[in-house]
Design a protein around this motif. Structure first.
Motif, short mmCIF file in Angstrom:
data_model
loop_
_atom_site.label_atom_id
_atom_site.label_comp_id
_atom_site.label_asym_id
_atom_site.label_seq_id
_atom_site.Cartn_x
_atom_site.Cartn_y
_atom_site.Cartn_z
N ASN A 161 -1.60 -9.86 -3.83
CA ASN A 161 -2.87 -9.20 -3.58
C ASN A 161 -2.74 -7.89 -4.57
O ASN A 161 -3.59 -6.96 -4.53
CB ASN A 161 -3.47 -9.08 -2.36
N GLY A 162 -1.60 -7.70 -5.03
CA GLY A 162 -1.25 -6.31 -5.65
C GLY A 162 -0.53 -5.25 -5.15
O GLY A 162 -0.37 -5.26 -3.59
N ALA A 163 -0.39 -4.20 -5.63
CA ALA A 163 0.12 -3.02 -5.21
C ALA A 163 -0.79 -1.72 -5.03
O ALA A 163 -1.41 -1.47 -6.26
CB ALA A 163 1.46 -2.65 -5.63
N LEU A 164 -1.36 -1.20 -4.21
CA LEU A 164 -2.58 -0.25 -4.07
C LEU A 164 -1.90 1.21 -3.75
O LEU A 164 -0.74 1.24 -3.19
CB LEU A 164 -3.57 -0.69 -3.12
N ASN A 165 -2.44 2.05 -4.50
CA ASN A 165 -2.06 3.67 -4.05
C ASN A 165 -3.27 4.30 -3.61
O ASN A 165 -4.46 4.09 -4.15
CB ASN A 165 -1.59 4.28 -5.17
N GLY A 177 -11.13 14.59 -4.06
CA GLY A 177 -11.45 13.07 -3.23
C GLY A 177 -10.30 12.43 -3.21
O GLY A 177 -9.15 12.76 -3.48
N VAL A 178 -10.50 10.96 -3.06
CA VAL A 178 -9.61 9.89 -2.69
C VAL A 178 -9.97 8.85 -3.67
O VAL A 178 -11.16 8.41 -3.77
CB VAL A 178 -9.36 9.41 -1.31
N THR A 179 -8.90 8.51 -4.44
CA THR A 179 -9.04 7.24 -5.16
C THR A 179 -8.15 6.07 -4.93
O THR A 179 -6.65 6.28 -4.61
CB THR A 179 -8.85 7.56 -6.91
N ILE A 180 -8.69 4.87 -4.65
CA ILE A 180 -7.80 3.83 -4.35
C ILE A 180 -7.75 3.09 -5.72
O ILE A 180 -8.73 2.70 -6.24
CB ILE A 180 -8.48 2.64 -3.40
N MET A 181 -6.25 2.78 -6.05
CA MET A 181 -6.06 2.27 -7.31
C MET A 181 -5.03 1.05 -7.32
O MET A 181 -4.22 1.26 -6.40
CB MET A 181 -5.70 3.40 -8.38
N VAL A 207 0.95 -1.18 0.08
CA VAL A 207 0.14 0.00 0.22
C VAL A 207 0.90 1.27 -0.04
O VAL A 207 1.84 1.23 0.65
CB VAL A 207 -1.10 0.07 1.41
N THR A 208 0.72 2.14 -1.07
CA THR A 208 1.43 3.44 -1.09
C THR A 208 0.56 4.50 -0.98
O THR A 208 -0.67 4.35 -1.05
CB THR A 208 2.08 3.50 -2.31
N ALA A 209 1.17 5.69 -0.24
CA ALA A 209 0.29 6.76 -0.20
C ALA A 209 1.27 8.08 -0.23
O ALA A 209 2.12 8.42 0.95
CB ALA A 209 -0.74 6.76 1.14
N ALA A 210 1.23 8.74 -1.22
CA ALA A 210 2.27 9.87 -1.24
C ALA A 210 3.56 9.47 -0.90
O ALA A 210 4.20 10.11 -0.20
CB ALA A 210 1.68 10.99 -0.41
N PHE A 211 4.04 8.53 -1.76
CA PHE A 211 5.71 7.88 -1.32
C PHE A 211 6.53 8.68 -1.96
O PHE A 211 7.53 9.11 -1.33
CB PHE A 211 5.51 6.52 -1.79
N GLY A 212 6.40 9.21 -3.06
CA GLY A 212 7.13 10.20 -3.73
C GLY A 212 8.13 9.58 -4.83
O GLY A 212 9.05 10.18 -5.34
N GLN A 213 8.12 8.23 -5.09
CA GLN A 213 8.91 7.58 -6.04
C GLN A 213 8.06 6.48 -6.65
O GLN A 213 7.17 5.78 -6.22
CB GLN A 213 9.96 6.53 -5.19
N LEU A 214 8.58 6.24 -7.95
CA LEU A 214 7.83 5.09 -8.53
C LEU A 214 8.30 4.12 -8.61
O LEU A 214 9.53 3.81 -7.94
CB LEU A 214 8.02 5.70 -10.02
N LEU A 215 7.47 3.01 -8.45
CA LEU A 215 8.14 1.66 -8.38
C LEU A 215 8.15 0.88 -9.52
O LEU A 215 7.54 0.65 -10.46
CB LEU A 215 7.05 0.75 -7.29
N PRO A 216 9.57 0.09 -9.67
CA PRO A 216 9.75 -0.64 -10.67
C PRO A 216 8.83 -2.11 -10.91
O PRO A 216 8.08 -2.16 -9.72
CB PRO A 216 11.00 -1.17 -10.60
N GLU A 217 8.55 -2.35 -12.07
CA GLU A 217 7.65 -3.27 -12.32
C GLU A 217 7.94 -4.84 -11.58
O GLU A 217 7.27 -5.62 -10.81
CB GLU A 217 7.60 -3.95 -13.86
N SER A 218 9.47 -5.07 -11.40
CA SER A 218 9.92 -6.16 -10.29
C SER A 218 9.37 -6.15 -8.89
O SER A 218 9.37 -7.11 -8.30
CB SER A 218 11.67 -6.02 -10.61
N ILE A 219 9.06 -4.82 -8.58
CA ILE A 219 8.50 -4.85 -7.08
C ILE A 219 7.00 -4.71 -7.28
O ILE A 219 6.41 -5.49 -6.41
CB ILE A 219 9.06 -3.56 -6.50
#
Length: 312
Positions: A101-105, A132-136, A83-95
């Motif tokens: 269950n996926g990676a959510l933002n 608003g807020v979106t979970i994606m 789960v990410t929220a305003a992390f500030g870095q893009l994650l590579p596909e390897s991660i």
């Protein structure tokens, strides 16, 4: 037991981390490294890192998530969910491909509107009536993944970026808790975004921080509150930087040149925009303390008639 990694950096992310940890438990927090802060350049953890330490959660603070070390650290946890929220870095596909269950933002806009790093600032500056807020689901392309859930709130004239950060952080924490049960059982919806409807909200630049008055009063007002309480917009007065922390709209028409200080108000001073007067209520002149604008103009009454915005 579900293994979860949380990634976040600013204050916005802290309530989301706390709620997630309280309900599900978080196995690892990943946040940005400590940075020098203030005039004395004291090395300071970002809010999420500080919260993780207080909560007793294992913490990792890499400069980049594209390194082999970062991949190994995530792989060692082998999370079911990121789960990410305003992390500030893009994650590579390897991660992104690791959690079953996926990676959510948790993103602070109604996607596909306001993709990018400053969705709250830009929503206020643009004069949006709601956000608003979106979970994606996270994807390789910035903020372009499938939408799982969203919730909207109104933006009022009394809001600024700071108040919306607080509101949306609470909305994000609540919406994430409502959304996760279906995500973890694979019952959640996934709605692809329409890229044709996407707008982008890049991080605030130095040039964005300059308040200009040669536009409508509503636009000036939105610009000021969209930069409050950080990074704070500014203009120039007699060659010095004048920060403007807050302002109010008026219905007073004007034919004065944009940027002209036209007089004192009940709680500050009036400045001419292109069509109407804007009431400035809190300021800070370079080298001085922050001050309510009424005291400022009372102590500097000769400024009436001067024009803001002259070059430095």
């Amino acid at each position: 037991m579900t293994k979860i990694i949380f990634m976040g950096t600013p204050d916005f992310s802290v309530p989301i981390l706390k709620e997630l940890h309280k309900v599900y438990g978080v196995d690892l927090v990943i946040s940005q490294p400590a940075r020098p802060v203030g005039r004395k350049k004291v090395m300071t953890d970002p809010p999420v890192a500080a919260a993780a330490k207080l909560l007793g959660i294992e913490l990792y603070q890499p400069e980049t998530m594209t390194s082999e070390e970062a991949l190994e650290r995530v792989s060692d946890i082998n999370p079911d969910l990121i789960v990410t929220a305003a992390f500030g870095q893009l994650l590579p596909e390897s991660i992104l491909n690791i959690p079953v269950n996926g990676a959510l933002n948790v993103h602070a806009s109604l996607l596909p509107k306001h993709r990018g790093g400053a969705p709250i600032h830009r929503a206020v500056i643009n004069g949006d009536s709601k956000t608003g807020v979106t979970i994606m689901y996270m994807a390789k392309k910035l903020d372009a993944g499938d939408i799982i859930s969203s919730e909207s709130i109104n933006i009022t004239d009394s809001d600024n970026t700071g108040s919306l950060f607080d509101k949306l952080s609470r909305v994000g924490a609540s919406l994430l808790m409502e959304t996760l049960p279906d995500v973890l059982t694979g019952k959640n919806p996934r709605t692809p975004q329409n890229d044709k409807e996407a707008t982008f909200s890049p991080n605030i630049s130095k040039s964005d921080e300059v308040i200009t008055f040669n536009k409508g009063a509503k636009d000036v007002f939105n610009h000021i509150r969209g930069l409050a309480p950080w990074p704070v917009g500014h203009t120039i007065l007699d060659g010095k930087r004048l920060k403007i922390y807050s302002a109010e709209l008026t219905e007073i028409n004007t034919d004065a040149a944009p940027g002209t200080i036209t007089g004192q108000s009940d709680n500050g001073f009036f400045v001419a925009a292109k069509d109407k007067l804007v009431n400035i209520t809190e300021v800070q002149l370079a080298g001085k303390k922050k001050n309510n604008a009424l005291d400022f103009i009372n102590n500097n009454s000769a400024l009436i008639g001067r024009k803001l915005g002259e070059s430095e």
